[in-house]
Design a protein around this motif. Structure first.
Motif, PDB file in Angstrom:
ATOM      1  N   ASP A  91      63.664  68.254  86.838  1.00 16.71           N
ATOM      2  CA  ASP A  91      64.499  67.573  87.834  1.00 16.71           C
ATOM      3  C   ASP A  91      64.395  68.311  89.158  1.00 16.71           C
ATOM      4  O   ASP A  91      64.667  69.521  89.229  1.00 16.71           O
ATOM      5  N   LEU A  92      64.046  67.596  90.215  1.00 16.97           N
ATOM      6  CA  LEU A  92      63.803  68.193  91.528  1.00 16.97           C
ATOM      7  C   LEU A  92      64.801  67.656  92.550  1.00 16.97           C
ATOM      8  O   LEU A  92      65.292  66.535  92.423  1.00 16.97           O
ATOM      9  N   ASN A  93      65.064  68.450  93.577  1.00 16.68           N
ATOM     10  CA  ASN A  93      65.984  67.984  94.617  1.00 16.68           C
ATOM     11  C   ASN A  93      65.264  67.208  95.712  1.00 16.68           C
ATOM     12  O   ASN A  93      65.892  66.592  96.567  1.00 16.68           O
ATOM     13  N   THR A  94      63.916  67.240  95.672  1.00 19.91           N
ATOM     14  CA  THR A  94      63.119  66.511  96.653  1.00 19.91           C
ATOM     15  C   THR A  94      61.711  66.346  96.093  1.00 19.91           C
ATOM     16  O   THR A  94      61.407  66.841  95.004  1.00 19.91           O
ATOM     17  N   HIS A  95      60.874  65.651  96.826  1.00 19.20           N
ATOM     18  CA  HIS A  95      59.481  65.482  96.394  1.00 19.20           C
ATOM     19  C   HIS A  95      58.732  66.794  96.623  1.00 19.20           C
ATOM     20  O   HIS A  95      58.537  67.217  97.765  1.00 19.20           O
ATOM     21  N   LEU A  96      58.334  67.457  95.545  1.00 18.34           N
ATOM     22  CA  LEU A  96      57.668  68.756  95.651  1.00 18.34           C
ATOM     23  C   LEU A  96      56.181  68.637  95.339  1.00 18.34           C
ATOM     24  O   LEU A  96      55.797  67.960  94.381  1.00 18.34           O
ATOM     25  N   LYS A  97      55.372  69.305  96.126  1.00 21.10           N
ATOM     26  CA  LYS A  97      53.953  69.390  95.812  1.00 21.10           C
ATOM     27  C   LYS A  97      53.763  70.389  94.675  1.00 21.10           C
ATOM     28  O   LYS A  97      54.450  71.405  94.605  1.00 21.10           O
ATOM     29  N   HIS A  98      52.835  70.076  93.776  1.00 22.55           N
ATOM     30  CA  HIS A  98      52.616  70.975  92.642  1.00 22.55           C
ATOM     31  C   HIS A  98      51.146  70.964  92.243  1.00 22.55           C
ATOM     32  O   HIS A  98      50.389  70.053  92.607  1.00 22.55           O
ATOM     33  N   ALA A  99      50.762  71.975  91.507  1.00 20.28           N
ATOM     34  CA  ALA A  99      49.413  72.056  90.936  1.00 20.28           C
ATOM     35  C   ALA A  99      49.553  72.354  89.451  1.00 20.28           C
ATOM     36  O   ALA A  99      50.409  73.143  89.041  1.00 20.28           O
ATOM     37  N   LEU A 100      48.721  71.704  88.630  1.00 21.79           N
ATOM     38  CA  LEU A 100      48.774  71.874  87.184  1.00 21.79           C
ATOM     39  C   LEU A 100      47.396  72.295  86.688  1.00 21.79           C
ATOM     40  O   LEU A 100      46.393  71.672  87.024  1.00 21.79           O
ATOM     41  N   PHE A 101      47.340  73.371  85.906  1.00 18.28           N
ATOM     42  CA  PHE A 101      46.065  73.797  85.338  1.00 18.28           C
ATOM     43  C   PHE A 101      46.304  74.575  84.054  1.00 18.28           C
ATOM     44  O   PHE A 101      47.436  74.934  83.726  1.00 18.28           O
ATOM     45  N   THR A 102      45.231  74.792  83.301  1.00 13.36           N
ATOM     46  CA  THR A 102      45.330  75.506  82.025  1.00 13.36           C
ATOM     47  C   THR A 102      44.600  76.836  82.105  1.00 13.36           C
ATOM     48  O   THR A 102      43.676  77.013  82.911  1.00 13.36           O
ATOM     49  N   LEU A 103      45.002  77.756  81.231  1.00 11.81           N
ATOM     50  CA  LEU A 103      44.339  79.052  81.101  1.00 11.81           C
ATOM     51  C   LEU A 103      44.094  79.332  79.621  1.00 11.81           C
ATOM     52  O   LEU A 103      44.984  79.103  78.799  1.00 11.81           O
ATOM     53  N   PRO A 104      42.894  79.823  79.259  1.00 12.03           N
ATOM     54  CA  PRO A 104      42.597  80.092  77.850  1.00 12.03           C
ATOM     55  C   PRO A 104      42.883  81.543  77.464  1.00 12.03           C
ATOM     56  O   PRO A 104      43.112  82.412  78.305  1.00 12.03           O
ATOM     57  N   ASN A 105      42.862  81.794  76.154  1.00 13.54           N
ATOM     58  CA  ASN A 105      42.911  83.152  75.586  1.00 13.54           C
ATOM     59  C   ASN A 105      44.003  84.055  76.161  1.00 13.54           C
ATOM     60  O   ASN A 105      43.696  85.028  76.856  1.00 13.54           O
ATOM     61  N   PRO A 106      45.246  83.831  75.894  1.00  9.24           N
ATOM     62  CA  PRO A 106      45.807  82.769  75.053  1.00  9.24           C
ATOM     63  C   PRO A 106      45.991  81.462  75.834  1.00  9.24           C
ATOM     64  O   PRO A 106      45.951  81.467  77.066  1.00  9.24           O
ATOM     65  N   GLU A 107      46.209  80.375  75.078  1.00  7.99           N
ATOM     66  CA  GLU A 107      46.349  79.062  75.702  1.00  7.99           C
ATOM     67  C   GLU A 107      47.651  78.990  76.504  1.00  7.99           C
ATOM     68  O   GLU A 107      48.731  79.293  75.999  1.00  7.99           O
ATOM     69  N   ARG A 108      47.509  78.572  77.763  1.00  6.44           N
ATOM     70  CA  ARG A 108      48.676  78.419  78.633  1.00  6.44           C
ATOM     71  C   ARG A 108      48.500  77.200  79.534  1.00  6.44           C
ATOM     72  O   ARG A 108      47.377  76.821  79.858  1.00  6.44           O
ATOM     73  N   VAL A 109      49.634  76.625  79.923  1.00  6.51           N
ATOM     74  CA  VAL A 109      49.660  75.603  80.967  1.00  6.51           C
ATOM     75  C   VAL A 109      50.477  76.168  82.114  1.00  6.51           C
ATOM     76  O   VAL A 109      51.575  76.696  81.905  1.00  6.51           O
ATOM     77  N   VAL A 110      49.936  76.070  83.329  1.00  4.79           N
ATOM     78  CA  VAL A 110      50.604  76.635  84.503  1.00  4.79           C
ATOM     79  C   VAL A 110      50.952  75.511  85.476  1.00  4.79           C
ATOM     80  O   VAL A 110      50.117  74.648  85.771  1.00  4.79           O
ATOM     81  N   ILE A 111      52.199  75.524  85.963  1.00  2.00           N
ATOM     82  CA  ILE A 111      52.625  74.582  86.998  1.00  2.00           C
ATOM     83  C   ILE A 111      53.083  75.385  88.201  1.00  2.00           C
ATOM     84  O   ILE A 111      54.020  76.193  88.091  1.00  2.00           O
TER      85      ILE A 111
END
Length: 457
Positions: free
Chosen positions: A65-85
């Protein structure tokens, strides 16, 4: 001389008064600028005000839930498996400690500030996922939201989809996929008393599934069996993996005029079928799926087009017949909004090889119908009517190789003849006589005839 001194004194007083007034005005102006700058700076920096988790059998959805329209980037990282926002110009204004991650692919969620400014959210995973994200604009219930879907890798679902190539065993169950609309972050329509479409249609779907599973030779598959969201094409694909014979989507209608009411039932329009055919023929991902048990992957364009057209024609006819049987029963329990089967391009109706119908159970925007939708008695009546229509459809034309096909029976009514019955079930009079040990044409009302399988059985 005295008058001149008094005049000079008055001028000095006025000078200091003007100076004090100017200083006060300047101080006030500075405060306004500071406050405005501070407010502008606050507005430019967004906040993540909350996080919700919706877990389903095919994936997990996180809603920020955001208070406004936010710019974001989504990507993954291996070893160990991660998702980054990564959120730009944002901070975290809530605690994530109370989030329930049970049953999800997420072990824990970590947050921190980025060196360049902004917020970083890291999802430590138990397994590999295919993430995707989307920003949603505010609606009546929520403000801006970032959706992050953690889907199971596509390769895993593709293997399951190919399982239909195995010939079905003899006397299998007829499979009905029941799709309760909306779910999770998508509540669907909402009534004046606060009733959410996603809740009532799931209750009806569960009641319908129970009725189907209590009937020998029939099996129900709940596409959604909890409060989570599934994409529309995921619903279609899930039905296909179960070898579905009929797809039934359940919804509750809504309109701006609260007086509008009544039931409706839909099948796919010709425009919807044409657009889906073009999509299947153009999309290489689709070509490796099965249409009517046949893969289009190794077929040339002309043959693939012909096979798809044949599948869609048969599916359209079956959908229309099933919808007509269900509508006939629904008319007995309440007012219908449309007295005939309607046609629309709903995505969930677009499977080329699965007969599909969509039932609008009532107008949740109508206060009287909203009250009925909340009633367990009305939910059960709806489920029974839909079940009765489904049963009537499959009793007349059960899929070959099913238990229902092997036990077809017809109870003779007044006016029935062997010729009429043979035409209804598309079998020969000769085969009707043979299977029922009838030497002539005489039949009696109330007599039960066994119906052979296939035209010339």
């Amino acid at each position: 001389m005295e008058a001149k001194r008094r005049d000079n004194s008055l001028r000095k007083t006025m000078h200091y008064y003007r100076l004090d007034t100017f200083r006060a005005f300047f101080a006030c102006l500075v405060m306004i600028v500071v406050v405005t700058t501070s407010t502008t700076s606050w507005a430019a920096n967004g906040e993540v005000n909350g996080v919700r988790v919706w877990n389903g059998p095919d994936g997990t959805r996180l809603v920020f839930d955001l208070n406004t329209h936010l710019k974001h980037a989504l990507f993954t990282l291996p070893n160990p498996e991660r998702v980054v926002i990564d959120f730009k110009n944002a901070s975290l204004a809530t605690s994530l400690r109370s989030l329930d991650l049970t049953g999800t692919p997420v072990k824990r969620i970590r947050t921190g500030s980025r060196r360049t400014g902004g917020l970083r959210v890291v999802l430590d995973l138990k397994e590999r996922v295919s993430p995707k994200s989307a920003i949603l604009k505010p609606n009546r219930e929520y403000g801006y939201r970032l959706l992050v879907d953690l889907d199971k890798p596509r390769s895993a679902s593709r293997v399951v989809a190919k399982s239909r190539i195995t010939p079905p065993k003899r006397d299998r169950d007829v499979v009905i996929a029941i799709d309760a609309g909306h779910g999770g972050e998508d509540p669907g329509a909402r009534g004046r008393a606060g009733t959410k479409e996603k809740h009532v249609v799931l209750a009806i779907a569960r009641r319908l599934a129970k009725l189907i599973n209590s009937e020998g030779g029939m099996k129900a598959v709940l596409i959604r069996d909890g409060d989570y969201y599934l994409g529309l094409r995921k619903r279609m694909n899930k039905a296909r993996t179960h070898g579905t014979d009929l797809f039934v989507s359940i919804h509750a209608d809504a309109f701006k005029d609260p007086r509008v009411r009544g039931l409706s039932i839909y099948t796919l329009s010709s425009n919807g079928a044409s657009s889906e055919a073009a999509r299947w023929l153009a999309d290489k991902e689709n070509s490796s799926d099965l249409v009517g048990g046949v893969s289009l992957e190794d077929k040339d364009d002309v043959l693939a087009s012909v096979l798809l057209d044949l599948a869609q024609t048969a599916t359209s006819d079956a959908s229309q017949n099933a919808a007509a049987q269900v509508l006939k029963r629904l008319k007995k329990i309440g007012k219908v909004h449309k007295s005939s089967v309607q046609h629309a391009s709903f995505v969930v109706l677009k499977s080329p090889d699965i007969p599909s119908i969509l039932v609008e159970t009532a107008f949740i925007s109508n206060p009287a119908e909203e009250k009925k939708l909340r009633s367990s008695r009305y939910q059960q009546a709806l489920a029974r009517a839909i079940f009765s229509g489904i049963y009537a459809y499959f009793d007349r034309q059960p899929p070959p190789g099913t238990y229902m096909a092997s036990r077809r029976r017809h109870v003779i009514s007044r006016g029935d003849t062997l010729g009429k019955i043979a035409k209804q079930y598309q079998v020969s009079i000769k085969s009707l006589r043979a299977i029922n040990n009838i030497s002539g044409d005489r039949i009696m009302p109330g007599q039960v005839l066994q119906i052979p399988i296939g035209k010339d059985s």
